[in-house]
Design a protein around this motif. Structure first.
Motif, PDB file in Angstrom:
ATOM      1  N   THR A  55    -126.164  44.942  28.386  1.00 21.00           N
ATOM      2  CA  THR A  55    -125.798  44.303  29.648  1.00 21.00           C
ATOM      3  C   THR A  55    -125.829  42.782  29.533  1.00 21.00           C
ATOM      4  O   THR A  55    -124.941  42.080  30.044  1.00 21.00           O
ATOM      5  N   GLN A  56    -126.832  42.266  28.840  1.00 22.21           N
ATOM      6  CA  GLN A  56    -126.927  40.817  28.672  1.00 22.21           C
ATOM      7  C   GLN A  56    -125.797  40.276  27.794  1.00 22.21           C
ATOM      8  O   GLN A  56    -125.250  39.204  28.065  1.00 22.21           O
ATOM      9  N   LEU A  57    -125.422  41.018  26.756  1.00 23.65           N
ATOM     10  CA  LEU A  57    -124.291  40.604  25.936  1.00 23.65           C
ATOM     11  C   LEU A  57    -123.003  40.580  26.742  1.00 23.65           C
ATOM     12  O   LEU A  57    -122.178  39.667  26.609  1.00 23.65           O
ATOM     13  N   LEU A  73    -134.627  37.372  22.834  1.00 21.56           N
ATOM     14  CA  LEU A  73    -133.759  36.195  22.776  1.00 21.56           C
ATOM     15  C   LEU A  73    -132.621  36.259  23.785  1.00 21.56           C
ATOM     16  O   LEU A  73    -132.296  35.251  24.429  1.00 21.56           O
ATOM     17  N   LEU A  74    -132.003  37.420  23.962  1.00 24.03           N
ATOM     18  CA  LEU A  74    -130.841  37.521  24.843  1.00 24.03           C
ATOM     19  C   LEU A  74    -131.144  37.140  26.296  1.00 24.03           C
ATOM     20  O   LEU A  74    -130.343  36.431  26.918  1.00 24.03           O
ATOM     21  N   PRO A  75    -132.275  37.573  26.884  1.00 25.52           N
ATOM     22  CA  PRO A  75    -132.571  37.113  28.253  1.00 25.52           C
ATOM     23  C   PRO A  75    -132.717  35.601  28.353  1.00 25.52           C
ATOM     24  O   PRO A  75    -132.364  35.003  29.383  1.00 25.52           O
ATOM     25  N   VAL A  76    -133.227  34.966  27.305  1.00 29.07           N
ATOM     26  CA  VAL A  76    -133.356  33.514  27.311  1.00 29.07           C
ATOM     27  C   VAL A  76    -131.980  32.857  27.334  1.00 29.07           C
ATOM     28  O   VAL A  76    -131.753  31.862  28.045  1.00 29.07           O
ATOM     29  N   LEU A  77    -131.031  33.415  26.581  1.00 25.48           N
ATOM     30  CA  LEU A  77    -129.671  32.875  26.601  1.00 25.48           C
ATOM     31  C   LEU A  77    -129.012  33.076  27.965  1.00 25.48           C
ATOM     32  O   LEU A  77    -128.290  32.190  28.448  1.00 25.48           O
ATOM     33  N   VAL A  78    -129.263  34.226  28.587  1.00 25.51           N
ATOM     34  CA  VAL A  78    -128.715  34.469  29.920  1.00 25.51           C
ATOM     35  C   VAL A  78    -129.303  33.480  30.923  1.00 25.51           C
ATOM     36  O   VAL A  78    -128.593  32.933  31.776  1.00 25.51           O
ATOM     37  N   LYS A  79    -130.603  33.233  30.814  1.00 26.68           N
ATOM     38  CA  LYS A  79    -131.249  32.269  31.713  1.00 26.68           C
ATOM     39  C   LYS A  79    -130.714  30.862  31.470  1.00 26.68           C
ATOM     40  O   LYS A  79    -130.487  30.089  32.425  1.00 26.68           O
ATOM     41  N   GLU A  80    -130.473  30.511  30.213  1.00 22.99           N
ATOM     42  CA  GLU A  80    -129.886  29.213  29.901  1.00 22.99           C
ATOM     43  C   GLU A  80    -128.492  29.102  30.516  1.00 22.99           C
ATOM     44  O   GLU A  80    -128.110  28.043  31.034  1.00 22.99           O
TER      45      GLU A  80
END
Length: 457
Positions: free
Chosen positions: A314-316, A241-248
């Motif tokens: 890192t994504q957080l 989920l976190l990479p999807v939020l970063v991409k968003e």
């Protein structure tokens, strides 16, 4: 007959006194409205000048004033206290504005709050600066944090919702536009979940995308599934989920660049605008990410999981550093949050502007939440009693802090609010694969495990 009337007359005052004592303990708001308010006002007006003099809040009068007093009244010239404004009663206390005398500052009045409290017979006195030379005294008549009752007309705006009551009877508003990211700490049964529950219930009625990461198999956030746009219930799902939020977030930056004619190669860190500068029809929906028990994202059981852990952290951190301008906000919850969690923990905590510390098991945990922004609040947070769940110390990086308490809200009521607002779940294409599956509520109440089983022949 005359004897009975005499006994009734004699029993009247004791009964009234007993009723007042009972009301003061069991119904403090009623006691304040009927007895305490008038008593405190009388004390204040009768002893204002002498109390200010005893607290060192007076100055010697000017020569012109002294000569005028001697010439007109021939009485002793007394020190001059701060000029008092109108006394404004409230349902919980009093409010008075004072015009400071030359040479005074709000800190001088704040240092005398305890003396003023005893002199005027109130529960607490708080000082708030209004403008240069003017302060407001907030007199609280009783302990408003013992039985929390939120004001009926608490103001609500987009991404600014009331979730708790402060000790000065004002409302604690969680404003994501002003404080985009927040850290909420608290031990088991400290009221941390109640704070999260109230926040979720308030945001459920707004056009906001709510995203949850709950590595306890979703036991905390799953009841709110009808209103959630995405939910991860373990570290594996969180890693997806976190990479999807970063991409968003990156896509939203591209939208801002395109709208403002910024060069395509401009780094994200150099963009000073945000999504709120876009037209209403083009602005993407705000996203609030709730992370319950953040330590579960840092902990690993084997070396092969370390790489995945580092990526999630890192994504957080990226979301905390850059998410505000993209309309993505973080609410990070946990029992402890220090450097011992591993690489990136301290860096992530530094990006969380708001801090809420409930009861913790040791002073070190309180320092993790408040030590770097308000060291004087650490001792207060470390002494929160266990019998008052929901009591917390809130602060932010501006240095301001204060005690507050969240009102009780049952899990069933919070879940019902989320179900009622399920139609408000916004369309965010990137989050559709993570939308939780909502099952129909049970019509039959399950049999409790404590009920004895029927005997079998």
């Amino acid at each position: 007959m005359s004897e009975l009337m005499t006994l009734a007359e004699l029993g009247g005052p004791p009964a009234a006194i007993g009723g007042a004592v009972y009301a003061r303990k069991a119904h403090p708001a009623v006691y304040w409205s009927t007895v305490g308010l008038a008593s405190s006002v009388a004390r204040l007006m009768a002893s204002y000048s002498s109390t200010m003099d005893a607290c060192g809040l007076t100055i010697a009068p000017s020569r012109l004033r002294a000569l005028a007093v001697r010439a007109t009244t021939r009485r002793e010239v007394r020190p001059v206290p701060p000029r008092r404004g109108l006394i404004r009663p409230t349902s919980t206390g009093l409010r008075i504005r004072l015009r400071l005398v030359p040479g005074q500052e709000p800190a001088d009045v704040a240092a005398s709050c305890e003396r003023l409290r005893h002199a005027w017979g109130v529960h607490a006195v708080h000082v708030r600066g209004i403008k240069p030379g003017v302060v407001e005294l907030r007199l609280v008549g009783f302990d408003v944090l013992r039985q929390v009752k939120m004001p009926r007309r608490a103001e609500r705006e987009l991404l600014a919702v009331p979730v708790a009551l402060r000790e000065d009877a004002s409302v604690f508003v969680r404003d994501y536009r002003a404080v985009p990211h927040e850290l909420v700490l608290g031990a088991t049964l400290s009221g941390k979940s109640m704070f999260l529950r109230n926040l979720m219930a308030e945001l459920a009625a707004q056009p906001v995308a709510l995203v949850g990461i709950d590595c306890k198999r979703g036991v905390e956030l799953a009841p709110f599934a009808p209103r959630l746009s995405a939910l991860a219930t373990d570290s594996g799902e969180a890693a997806e989920l976190l990479p999807v939020l970063v991409k968003e977030m990156e896509d939203r930056y591209d939208l801002i660049k395109a709208r403002q004619d910024i060069a395509a190669g401009t780094p994200d860190e150099e963009i000073t605008s945000d999504v709120w500068g876009l037209p209403d029809e083009e602005r993407p929906v705000p996203i609030v990410l709730f992370v319950d028990e953040v330590a579960e994202l840092f902990l690993v059981t084997s070396r092969k999981d370390e790489e995945r852990r580092d990526e999630m952290v890192t994504q957080l951190i990226r979301l905390a550093q850059l998410g505000r301008a993209a309309g993505i906000y973080l609410e990070i919850c946990g029992q402890r949050f220090g450097a011992e969690l591993g690489k990136g923990a301290t860096m992530l905590r530094a990006q969380l502007t708001g801090r809420v510390c409930h009861r913790v098991n040791d002073e070190a945990s309180a320092k993790m939440a408040l030590g770097d922004i308000a060291p004087e609040a650490v001792g207060v947070a470390a002494t929160i009693p266990a019998e008052r769940p929901g009591l917390a110390v809130s602060g932010d990086t501006s240095g301001g802090w204060g005690r507050m308490r969240t009102p009780y809200l049952s899990l069933a009521d919070a879940a019902a609010i989320c179900r009622e607002n399920a139609a408000l779940v916004p369309e965010v294409a990137a989050l559709k694969p993570f939308r939780p599956i909502v099952s129909a509520p049970l019509d039959v109440i399950p049999t409790p495990v404590t009920k004895p089983r029927p005997a079998t022949g």
